[in-house]
Scaffold this active site. Structure first.
Site, PDB file in Angstrom:
ATOM      1  N   TYR A   1      36.419 -30.637  67.825  1.00  0.00           N
ATOM      2  CA  TYR A   1      36.702 -29.337  68.432  1.00  0.00           C
ATOM      3  C   TYR A   1      37.682 -28.613  67.522  1.00  0.00           C
ATOM      4  CZ  TYR A   1      38.630 -25.900  71.749  1.00  0.00           C
ATOM      5  OH  TYR A   1      39.055 -24.743  72.361  1.00  0.00           O
TER       6      TYR A   1
ATOM      7  N   ASP B   1      41.035 -30.030  59.673  1.00  0.00           N
ATOM      8  CA  ASP B   1      41.652 -29.436  60.867  1.00  0.00           C
ATOM      9  C   ASP B   1      42.640 -30.465  61.414  1.00  0.00           C
ATOM     10  OD1 ASP B   1      40.456 -28.045  64.037  1.00  0.00           O
ATOM     11  OD2 ASP B   1      42.454 -28.485  63.255  1.00  0.00           O
TER      12      ASP B   1
ATOM     13  N   LYS C   1      50.075 -27.116  67.351  1.00  0.00           N
ATOM     14  CA  LYS C   1      50.710 -28.094  68.236  1.00  0.00           C
ATOM     15  C   LYS C   1      52.106 -28.522  67.759  1.00  0.00           C
ATOM     16  CE  LYS C   1      46.176 -29.685  69.811  1.00  0.00           C
ATOM     17  NZ  LYS C   1      46.015 -29.449  71.247  1.00  0.00           N
TER      18      LYS C   1
HETATM   19  P1  KE4 Z   1      44.606 -24.089  70.214  1.00  0.00           P
HETATM   20  O1  KE4 Z   1      43.912 -22.743  69.991  1.00  0.00           O
HETATM   21  O2  KE4 Z   1      44.305 -24.671  71.577  1.00  0.00           O
HETATM   22  O3  KE4 Z   1      46.119 -24.024  69.901  1.00  0.00           O
HETATM   23  O4  KE4 Z   1      44.038 -25.111  69.130  1.00  0.00           O
HETATM   24  C1  KE4 Z   1      42.642 -25.299  69.046  1.00  0.00           C
HETATM   25  C2  KE4 Z   1      42.374 -26.651  68.396  1.00  0.00           C
HETATM   26  C3  KE4 Z   1      41.985 -26.672  67.064  1.00  0.00           C
HETATM   27  N1  KE4 Z   1      41.747 -27.841  66.436  1.00  0.00           N
HETATM   28  C4  KE4 Z   1      41.903 -29.026  67.071  1.00  0.00           C
HETATM   29  C5  KE4 Z   1      41.623 -30.298  66.332  1.00  0.00           C
HETATM   30  C6  KE4 Z   1      42.297 -29.060  68.438  1.00  0.00           C
HETATM   31  O5  KE4 Z   1      42.421 -30.253  69.067  1.00  0.00           O
HETATM   32  C7  KE4 Z   1      42.549 -27.851  69.115  1.00  0.00           C
HETATM   33  C8  KE4 Z   1      42.952 -27.800  70.577  1.00  0.00           C
HETATM   34  N2  KE4 Z   1      43.019 -29.049  71.253  1.00  0.00           N
HETATM   35  C9  KE4 Z   1      42.763 -29.030  72.677  1.00  0.00           C
HETATM   36  C10 KE4 Z   1      42.886 -30.450  73.247  1.00  0.00           C
HETATM   37  N3  KE4 Z   1      42.232 -31.426  72.496  1.00  0.00           N
HETATM   38  C11 KE4 Z   1      43.682 -28.085  73.395  1.00  0.00           C
HETATM   39  C12 KE4 Z   1      43.748 -28.272  74.890  1.00  0.00           C
HETATM   40  C13 KE4 Z   1      43.048 -27.134  75.605  1.00  0.00           C
HETATM   41  O6  KE4 Z   1      42.015 -26.636  75.094  1.00  0.00           O
HETATM   42  O7  KE4 Z   1      43.538 -26.777  76.695  1.00  0.00           O
END
Ligand code: KE4
Length: 420
Positions: free
Chosen positions: A141, A236, A264
């Site tokens: 993701y 990523d 994060k």
């Molecule tokens: P954000 O836009 O949520 O800050 O980051 C997106 C993203 C990009 N790349 C990786 C590898 C990620 O894991 C994420 C976001 N992770 C999820 C949980 N695995 C966020 C939690 C959510 O969507 O509420």
């Protein structure tokens, strides 16, 4: 009001009652828990309960909740101004710190989320190479930008969908998907389309189908194959970055990506994302180059203060060995207890990251992860919650032991699991 009442009230004005789908508990059933406050490894809920938190806001809270030094840095920065929309000395110092800790990032641009960082990385790769096509891996993701909402992990899996409505077929038509850890499949896509591929994007250690580590040679093979066809390699590291050491996983494993995205942890709990890498590629970004990217709150002084303090503490305290030891204690304990109970469980673990997969065999890709016993995961989630432990409300996420967790938290977690 308790969580149930808050959820009913929120659903009247927020779609699904949540600001991010995975929080809705669709992956485990039941009513989402409403958090009230957090300190260290623990949170207080609107139900008057106290929980040991192993979700850690999905990754940012490597130092635990409300670490004093981070809160103080945020308060001080906020008192000097919440945002300027202008350059600040602090953002330059923060960029220097990130580049000093991640030598592969010769330059870095700050944004406000991981999604923005990845969206920028893809656009930059397309602008730099003049090509359009992308390769991603099933179950990874990369945020919710249109062209990456295909065969995605995290919340899309929790909802049982692997792409999203509203995404133009044209956007995803240029995205090839290969199974994670299937180097041969990726090599074939590059062999057959190499001249059109702008980038291959991958989570070096996958965290959005549960914790899935790269098989030996997988990342190295992607590096070789992309270099051969002129595609960029994008790591990523929104989850991985600063999770296993005071740097990126790419730097630790010696595979040099052309671009790396962060989020994060580098925000310490405040909204930050970052994209960085080769100077010749990064200099294509506006205003230097033709690839546009912008953001009202990019480099925000309050978020930068939280991130700066967090990275300084990680660099100076280096809690990584302790999180590895606690992570191993937890994973080995779960595997031992499950074996005694005759349960099919394999707990993946690396550093403070862990995912209990409810199946015997290791999980190397999304098909393996989907073959796990999801109902038993849901039973495990609610049992642990009832015992005072909060884990990610989805079988397709990674849980986190933070620097604020202690051996006693792990042993209590294992004792509770033994009663499942
Ligand atoms: P954000 O836009 O949520 O800050 O980051 C997106 C993203 C990009 N790349 C990786 C590898 C990620 O894991 C994420 C976001 N992770 C999820 C949980 N695995 C966020 C939690 C959510 O969507 O509420």
């Amino acid at each position: 009001m308790d969580s149930k009442a808050w959820f009913e009230r929120a659903k009247q004005v927020i779609p699904g009652g949540v600001n991010s789908p995975v929080r809705a508990f669709n992956g485990v059933g039941g009513t989402p828990v409403y958090f009230k406050s957090g300190k260290g490894a623990k949170v207080q809920t609107e139900d008057g309960t106290e929980l040991v938190d192993f979700c850690g806001s999905w990754g940012p809270l490597i130092l635990g909740h409300a670490r004093d030094e981070v809160v103080e840095a945020v308060a001080k920065a906020a008192a000097d101004g919440l945002t300027f929309g202008a350059n600040t000395a602090k953002e330059a110092e923060f960029a220097e710190l990130v580049c000093s800790l991640v030598p592969e990032m010769e330059m870095v641009r700050l944004v406000s989320s991981g999604t923005e960082a990845v969206m920028t990385a893809i656009r930059l790769a397309r602008g730099y190479t003049g090509r359009r096509k992308i390769v991603k891996f099933d179950g990874c993701y990369h945020g919710h930008s249109d062209y990456l909402l295909v065969a995605s992990g995290s919340g899309l899996l929790t909802g049982g969908i692997s792409s999203s409505a509203g995404v133009s077929p044209a956007a995803t038509a240029e995205v090839f998907v290969a199974p994670y850890n299937d180097l041969a499949a990726a090599q074939e896509i590059l062999r057959n389309n190499g001249g059109e591929i702008a980038a291959v994007i991958v989570e070096p250690i996958a965290g959005n189908m549960g914790l899935v580590e790269p098989l030996p040679g997988f990342l190295e093979g992607l590096r070789t194959a992309t270099a051969e066809c002129g595609a960029l390699l994008i790591f990523d590291e929104v989850i991985n970055g600063f999770r296993l050491g005071p740097t990126t996983y790419g730097h630790m494993c010696g595979v040099k990506a052309d671009l790396t995205t962060l989020g994060k942890i580098i925000g310490g709990g405040m909204p930050i994302g970052a994209i960085g890498g080769r100077r010749d590629v990064m200099q294509k970004l506006a205003p230097l180059g033709p690839v546009y990217q912008a953001g009202t709150l990019s480099g925000n002084p309050v978020a930068v203060a939280a991130g700066m303090k967090t990275l300084e503490l990680l660099r100076d305290e280096s809690p990584y060995l302790r999180m590895e030891i606690l992570g191993q204690r937890l994973a080995k304990g779960l595997n031992r207890i499950a074996a005694e109970k005759g349960m099919d469980l394999h707990c993946a673990q690396r550093g403070g990251m862990f995912t209990p997969f409810f199946r015997k065999a290791p999980v190397n890709n999304l098909a393996d992860a989907k073959a796990c016993d999801i109902p038993t995961h849901a039973r495990y989630f609610h049992h642990m919650l009832d015992c005072g432990f909060y884990t990610p409300p989805s079988a397709f996420e990674v849980a986190f032991v933070s620097a604020a967790h202690a051996e006693a938290h792990i042993d209590a977690f294992l004792e509770a699991f033994g009663k499942l």
